[in-house]
Scaffold this motif. Structure first.
Motif, PDB file in Angstrom:
ATOM      1  N   ASP A 102       0.833  -1.369   0.412  1.00 25.38           N
ATOM      2  CA  ASP A 102       0.005  -0.469  -0.084  1.00 25.38           C
ATOM      3  C   ASP A 102       0.816   0.923   0.201  1.00 25.38           C
ATOM      4  O   ASP A 102       2.242   0.908   0.630  1.00 25.38           O
ATOM      5  CB  ASP A 102      -0.943   0.072   1.473  1.00 25.38           C
ATOM      6  N   ASP A 104       0.094   3.970   1.569  1.00 23.27           N
ATOM      7  CA  ASP A 104       0.392   4.427   2.594  1.00 23.27           C
ATOM      8  C   ASP A 104       1.581   4.532   3.687  1.00 23.27           C
ATOM      9  O   ASP A 104       1.547   5.645   4.896  1.00 23.27           O
ATOM     10  CB  ASP A 104      -1.254   4.642   3.162  1.00 23.27           C
ATOM     11  N   GLN A 106       1.714   2.331   5.564  1.00 22.48           N
ATOM     12  CA  GLN A 106       1.869   1.242   6.983  1.00 22.48           C
ATOM     13  C   GLN A 106       2.437   0.130   6.858  1.00 22.48           C
ATOM     14  O   GLN A 106       2.272  -0.264   8.317  1.00 22.48           O
ATOM     15  CB  GLN A 106      -0.571   0.366   6.771  1.00 22.48           C
ATOM     16  N   ARG A 204       3.475  -2.987  11.495  1.00 22.93           N
ATOM     17  CA  ARG A 204       2.307  -2.465  11.411  1.00 22.93           C
ATOM     18  C   ARG A 204       2.038  -1.219  12.244  1.00 22.93           C
ATOM     19  O   ARG A 204       2.031  -1.254  12.651  1.00 22.93           O
ATOM     20  CB  ARG A 204       0.873  -3.004  10.718  1.00 22.93           C
ATOM     21  N   ARG A 207      -0.855   4.567   9.436  1.00 21.31           N
ATOM     22  CA  ARG A 207      -1.022   6.005   8.260  1.00 21.31           C
ATOM     23  C   ARG A 207      -0.166   6.907   8.711  1.00 21.31           C
ATOM     24  O   ARG A 207      -0.424   7.898   9.494  1.00 21.31           O
ATOM     25  CB  ARG A 207      -2.589   5.921   7.538  1.00 21.31           C
TER      26      ARG A 207
HETATM   27 MG    MG Z   1      -4.335   1.442   4.581  1.00 21.31          MG
END
Ligand code: MG
Ligand code: UDP
Length: 323
Positions: A102, A104, A106, A204, A207
Motif C-alpha cells: 500500500d 500509505d 503502514q 504494521r 497511516r
Molecule cells: Mg492503509
C-alpha cells in the motif's frame, strides 16, 4: 544475475500521503540496488486507481524526476484488488519479482530486504505477515482477526494476518494470469497457485497521512467476496441445516407416536411443529442440492487452470518443440 524488482503500489486519492511515502520507496529501492540484492532496472510502479484528486499528476511528476518511478492509470476507480492486479499483470513481463504494497506507509518497507532474501533462497511467493497489531484500535483488531478466522472457517484458505503486502515472482504471475475470475480476492487466490512460499513478519504502523478507504462496510464486502469466490461452504451449510431440521421433525413424529400409544392423546403443537419442520427441512435440502449444482457451474465458469507445472528438467517456457 540480480533480479529485477517491480514494487507495485495502488493509489486512490492519496495526494496527502504520496509526496511523503514516494521518497521512502525510492530510498528503499536505491538501497536494495546498492546492496546488490536487485538490478538497477528495478522500478517503483504506481497504479492510479481512478483518483479524483491530484494523485495522477503527482505520479507523472515523479516519473519525470527519477527513472525509478513509473506509473499506470486505470480508466476509473475499480477498487484496491483490481488496482493491484493491473499493476502485477503490467509488471510481470518486465521483471523477475514484484512486491505489492500500500502507498500509505503502514506496511514496513524494511521487510522487503528479507522478502528478497527469501526469494533468493528459493521461495516464489513471500507473504508479509503482521506480527502484532498494537497500532490498530481495539475494534479494528477484533474485526480484522474475526475476518481471518471466519474466512478460514468458511473454507477460504488465507494466510493469517497477511493483507496484500507480498513478493510474487514473475513465474507465479505468469500462471496466475490464467485465473480468469472477475471477483478478486488476491490473498486467497495466490495460495491456490502453489509453488514454494514462505512468510516474513513485520510490524504494521499507522497511516502516515490521509485516511483509510477501507471502512467496515468495504471490509465486510471484501470478506463476503472472499468467501463466495473461494468456497461453496455456505451452500453446504444450507443443506446441513435442512438435514438437521428433517431429523428434528422425525424426532417430533416419533415423540407423537410414543405419546399417542402410551397416553392415547395427540399433542397439537408438536404435531404442527413437526409438519412445519418437515416441509421446511425438505425445502432446504432441495435448495442445498440445487445450490451444489450451481456451485459446480460457478467453479466451471471461472475456468481456472486444472494443473500448473512449476518446474521442468529442460528449458522450454511454452513447452513447445522437442527437448
Ligand atoms: Mg492503509
Ligand atoms: N486503494 C485503491 N483503490 C481503492 C481503495 C484503496 O487503490 O478503491 C489503495 C489505497 O490507495 C492504498 C491501499 O489501497 O494504497 C489500501 O487502502 P487503505 O490504506 O485505505 O486501506 P487500510 O490500510 O485502511 O485497510
Amino acid at each position: 544475475m540480480k533480479p529485477i524488482l517491480y514494487i507495485v503500489i495502488p493509489c486512490y486519492n492519496e495526494e496527502e500521503v504520496l509526496p511523503i511515502t514516494c521518497q521512502m520507496f525510492l530510498d528503499k529501492i536505491k538501497s536494495l540496488i546498492e546492496k546488490e540484492l536487485i538490478d538497477n532496472k528495478s522500478r517503483i510502479m504506481f497504479v492510479n486507481d481512478g483518483s479524483k484528486d491530484k494523485t495522477w499528476d503527482i505520479i507523472q511528476e515523479l516519473s519525470l524526476k527519477d527513472d525509478h518511478y513509473i506509473g499506470i492509470c486505470q480508466s476509473r476507480n475499480r477498487g484496491h484488488q483490481n488496482a493491484v492486479l493491473a499493476g502485477l499483470m503490467e509488471a510481470k513481463e518486465k521483471c523477475d519479482i514484484t512486491i505489492s504494497i500500500d502507498c500509505d506507509g503502514q506496511d514496513d518497507i524494511n521487510a522487503m530486504d528479507e522478502m528478497i532474501k527469501e526469494y533468493l533462497n528459493g521461495a516464489e511467493i513471500v507473504y508479509g505477515v503482521r506480527s502484532k497489531r498494537d497500532t490498530d484500535t481495539f475494534f479494528k483488531r477484533l474485526t480484522a482477526q474475526g475476518f481471518y478466522k471466519f474466512l478460514n472457517w468458511m473454507g477460504a484458505d488465507v494466510v493469517y494476518n497477511h493483507a496484500d503486502y507480498r513478493l510474487v515472482s514473475s513465474q507465479v504471475l505468469e500462471e496466475f494470469s490464467s485465473f480468469k475470475e472477475v471477483n478478486l480476492f488476491l490473498r486467497g487466490m495466490f495460495p491456490l497457485v502453489g509453488f514454494k512460499s514462505t512468510s516474513v513478519y513485520y510490524e504494521r504502523h499507522e497511516r502516515i497521512a490521509g485516511e483509510s478507504h477501507y471502512p467496515l462496510k468495504k471490509m465486510l464486502a471484501l470478506a463476503f467476496d472472499g468467501i463466495t469466490s473461494l468456497s461453496v461452504k455456505p451452500i453446504r451449510m444450507v443443506m446441513t441445516l435442512g438435514i438437521i431440521i428433517v431429523i428434528l421433525s422425525i424426532l417430533g413424529a416419533l415423540s407423537l407416536l410414543v405419546t399417542y400409544f402410551t397416553q392415547g392423546k395427540m399433542i397439537q403443537w408438536i404435531y404442527i411443529t413437526t409438519i412445519v419442520f418437515l416441509v421446511g427441512g425438505i425445502e432446504l435440502v432441495g435448495m442445498g442440492i440445487i445450490g451444489e449444482y450451481i456451485g459446480k457451474i460457478y467453479m466451471e465458469v471461472k475456468a481456472r487452470p486444472r494443473y500448473i507445472i512449476s518446474d521442468r528438467t529442460y528449458q522450454s517456457k511454452n513447452n513447445r518443440g522437442h527437448v
